[in-house]
Write a protein that holds these residues in place. Structure first.
Motif, short mmCIF file in Angstrom:
data_model
loop_
_atom_site.label_atom_id
_atom_site.label_comp_id
_atom_site.label_asym_id
_atom_site.label_seq_id
_atom_site.Cartn_x
_atom_site.Cartn_y
_atom_site.Cartn_z
N GLN A 48 34.73 34.13 35.24
CA GLN A 48 35.71 35.21 35.11
C GLN A 48 36.59 34.92 33.89
OE1 GLN A 48 37.02 34.16 39.03
NE2 GLN A 48 36.76 36.25 39.78
N PRO A 49 36.62 35.83 32.92
CA PRO A 49 37.39 35.55 31.71
C PRO A 49 38.89 35.61 31.93
CG PRO A 49 36.47 37.76 31.63
CD PRO A 49 35.93 37.12 32.86
N GLY A 50 39.32 36.48 32.77
CA GLY A 50 40.74 36.65 33.04
C GLY A 50 40.89 37.57 34.22
N MET A 51 41.84 37.26 35.04
CA MET A 51 42.05 38.04 36.26
C MET A 51 43.47 38.58 36.30
SD MET A 51 39.32 38.06 38.21
CE MET A 51 39.88 38.23 39.91
N PHE A 52 43.61 39.76 36.85
CA PHE A 52 44.92 40.36 37.04
C PHE A 52 45.08 40.72 38.51
CE2 PHE A 52 46.28 40.89 32.68
CZ PHE A 52 45.10 40.85 31.98
N VAL A 53 46.26 40.51 39.02
CA VAL A 53 46.53 40.85 40.42
C VAL A 53 47.95 41.37 40.53
CG1 VAL A 53 47.28 38.52 41.04
CG2 VAL A 53 46.35 40.03 42.80
N GLN A 54 48.13 42.28 41.43
CA GLN A 54 49.47 42.81 41.68
C GLN A 54 50.22 41.83 42.57
OE1 GLN A 54 49.77 45.70 40.03
NE2 GLN A 54 51.96 45.82 40.42
N GLU A 55 51.49 41.68 42.27
CA GLU A 55 52.34 40.81 43.09
C GLU A 55 52.18 41.17 44.56
OE1 GLU A 55 56.40 41.20 42.00
OE2 GLU A 55 57.00 39.30 42.87
N LYS A 56 52.11 40.14 45.40
CA LYS A 56 52.00 40.24 46.86
C LYS A 56 50.58 40.51 47.35
CE LYS A 56 56.80 41.72 47.37
NZ LYS A 56 57.73 42.74 47.88
N GLU A 57 49.66 40.76 46.44
CA GLU A 57 48.28 40.95 46.86
C GLU A 57 47.51 39.62 46.80
OE1 GLU A 57 47.68 45.62 45.59
OE2 GLU A 57 46.55 44.06 44.54
N ALA A 58 46.34 39.61 47.41
CA ALA A 58 45.50 38.42 47.39
C ALA A 58 44.52 38.50 46.23
CB ALA A 58 44.74 38.27 48.70
N VAL A 59 44.10 37.33 45.77
CA VAL A 59 43.14 37.28 44.66
C VAL A 59 42.18 36.12 44.90
CG1 VAL A 59 44.64 35.80 43.23
CG2 VAL A 59 42.90 37.22 42.14
N THR A 60 40.93 36.33 44.48
CA THR A 60 39.91 35.29 44.60
C THR A 60 39.43 34.87 43.22
OG1 THR A 60 39.13 36.13 46.74
CG2 THR A 60 37.61 34.73 45.50
N LEU A 61 39.45 33.58 42.99
CA LEU A 61 38.97 33.02 41.73
C LEU A 61 37.65 32.30 42.01
CD1 LEU A 61 42.34 31.57 40.37
CD2 LEU A 61 41.40 33.88 40.14
N ASP A 62 36.63 32.64 41.24
CA ASP A 62 35.29 32.16 41.54
C ASP A 62 34.97 30.81 40.90
OD1 ASP A 62 33.81 35.50 41.26
OD2 ASP A 62 34.94 34.55 42.88
N CYS A 63 34.16 30.05 41.60
CA CYS A 63 33.68 28.78 41.08
C CYS A 63 32.32 28.49 41.70
CB CYS A 63 34.65 27.65 41.43
SG CYS A 63 34.06 25.98 41.03
N THR A 64 31.34 28.21 40.87
CA THR A 64 30.06 27.71 41.36
C THR A 64 29.82 26.35 40.74
OG1 THR A 64 28.84 28.84 39.61
CG2 THR A 64 29.09 30.01 41.71
N TYR A 65 29.03 25.55 41.44
CA TYR A 65 28.81 24.19 40.98
C TYR A 65 27.35 23.81 41.14
CZ TYR A 65 29.10 23.32 46.00
OH TYR A 65 28.89 23.37 47.36
N ASP A 66 26.99 22.75 40.49
CA ASP A 66 25.61 22.30 40.50
C ASP A 66 25.59 20.79 40.75
OD1 ASP A 66 22.94 21.86 38.08
OD2 ASP A 66 22.85 22.17 40.25
N THR A 67 24.93 20.39 41.82
CA THR A 67 24.76 18.99 42.11
C THR A 67 23.57 18.80 43.01
OG1 THR A 67 25.81 17.01 43.03
CG2 THR A 67 26.36 19.09 44.08
N SER A 68 22.94 17.65 42.90
CA SER A 68 21.85 17.32 43.79
C SER A 68 22.32 16.34 44.87
CB SER A 68 20.68 16.71 43.01
OG SER A 68 21.12 15.59 42.28
N ASP A 69 23.59 15.93 44.77
CA ASP A 69 24.14 15.03 45.76
C ASP A 69 24.49 15.80 47.03
OD1 ASP A 69 26.06 12.62 43.77
OD2 ASP A 69 23.92 13.01 43.97
N GLN A 70 24.47 15.09 48.14
CA GLN A 70 24.92 15.68 49.40
C GLN A 70 26.41 15.42 49.61
OE1 GLN A 70 22.97 17.63 51.46
NE2 GLN A 70 21.64 17.47 49.68
N SER A 71 26.91 14.38 48.97
CA SER A 71 28.30 13.99 49.15
C SER A 71 29.07 14.27 47.87
CB SER A 71 28.40 12.51 49.49
OG SER A 71 27.68 12.21 50.66
N TYR A 72 30.06 15.12 47.98
CA TYR A 72 30.86 15.45 46.80
C TYR A 72 32.16 16.09 47.25
CZ TYR A 72 28.45 19.87 47.70
OH TYR A 72 27.92 20.99 48.30
#
Lengths: 116, 118
Positions: free
Chosen positions: B8-32
């Motif tokens: 996400q390049p940039g996010m805008f949200v109105q005050e008092k509302e909820a917002v979700t910021l995305d993150c995906t990751y890559d690993t072959s480990d089970q523990s992280y």
């Protein structure tokens, strides 16, 4: 605890000069990280120490950069000779080794380096 | 290969509302471990929340919660009741379990800028 302490907070130097950045980690932490942040490249990990031993320096851009951790309470990042493209904010962070809860890294305030 | 992806390049949200910021990751480990940090315009890096790969429940810290979907390898940050002071850059980070070589570096994504509108 005072947190991670970095010095200096700002450094302006001329191209070709040697620059030394200093970091005092949080007492008891056994992992130490040096990061560089720029607009273009974001937050890059330069080097990572565990128990004062360098574990991963694959992020160090070139031989002009070197880092040491002579003891558990002090680390330095040296650039010699400095170049304008080294201008960035350099962060030091420390944490407990590992991956579980409580191993978050705590960051210093950063050193803003400008090479002219 | 990039370990942490924040697209996400940039996010805008109105005050008092909820917002979700995305993150995906890559690993072959089970523990992280997965972390979110906030960087306001003043520049300091502030730790917000942690999620372990074996944690069965999503982590919560006050107005912050982490929507952890292990199978999809995503760890989205949810900020509820946004405040003007939430305007900042937000970074997702991952730390894999230390191997025999004790390599447990903390890797960051490129960050997302959040702006809260009054």
């Amino acid at each position: 605890d005072a947190g991670v302490i970095q010095s200096p907070r700002h450094e302006v130097t001329e191209m070709g000069q040697e620059v030394t950045l200093r970091c005092k980690p949080i007492s008891g932490h056994n992992s130490l990280f040096w990061y560089r942040q720029t607009m273009m490249r974001g937050l890059e990990l330069l080097i990572y120490f565990n128990n004062n031993v360098p574990i991963d320096d694959s992020g160090m851009p070139e031989d002009r950069f070197s880092a040491k951790m002579p003891n558990a309470s002090f680390s330095t990042l040296k650039i010699q000779p400095s170049e304008p493209r080294d201008s960035a904010v350099y962060f030091c962070a420390s944490s407990y080794r590992g991956w579980g809860s409580g191993t978050e890294a705590f960051f210093g305030q950063g050193t803003r380096l400008t090479v002219v | 290969a990039q370990k942490i992806t924040q697209t996400q390049p940039g996010m805008f949200v109105q005050e008092k509302e909820a917002v979700t910021l995305d993150c995906t990751y890559d690993t072959s480990d089970q523990s992280y471990g997965l972390f979110w940090y906030k960087q306001p315009s003043s520049g300091e890096m502030i730790f917000l929340i942690y999620q372990g790969s074996y944690d069965e429940q999503n982590a919560t810290e006050g107005r912050y919660s982490l929507n952890f979907q292990k199978a999809r390898k995503s760890a989205n940050l949810v900020i509820s009741a946004s405040q003007l002071g939430d305007s900042a850059m937000y970074f997702c980070a991952m730390r894999e379990a230390p191997s025999t070589g004790a390599n447990s570096k903390l890797t960051f994504g490129k960050g997302i800028t959040l702006s809260v509108r009054p």
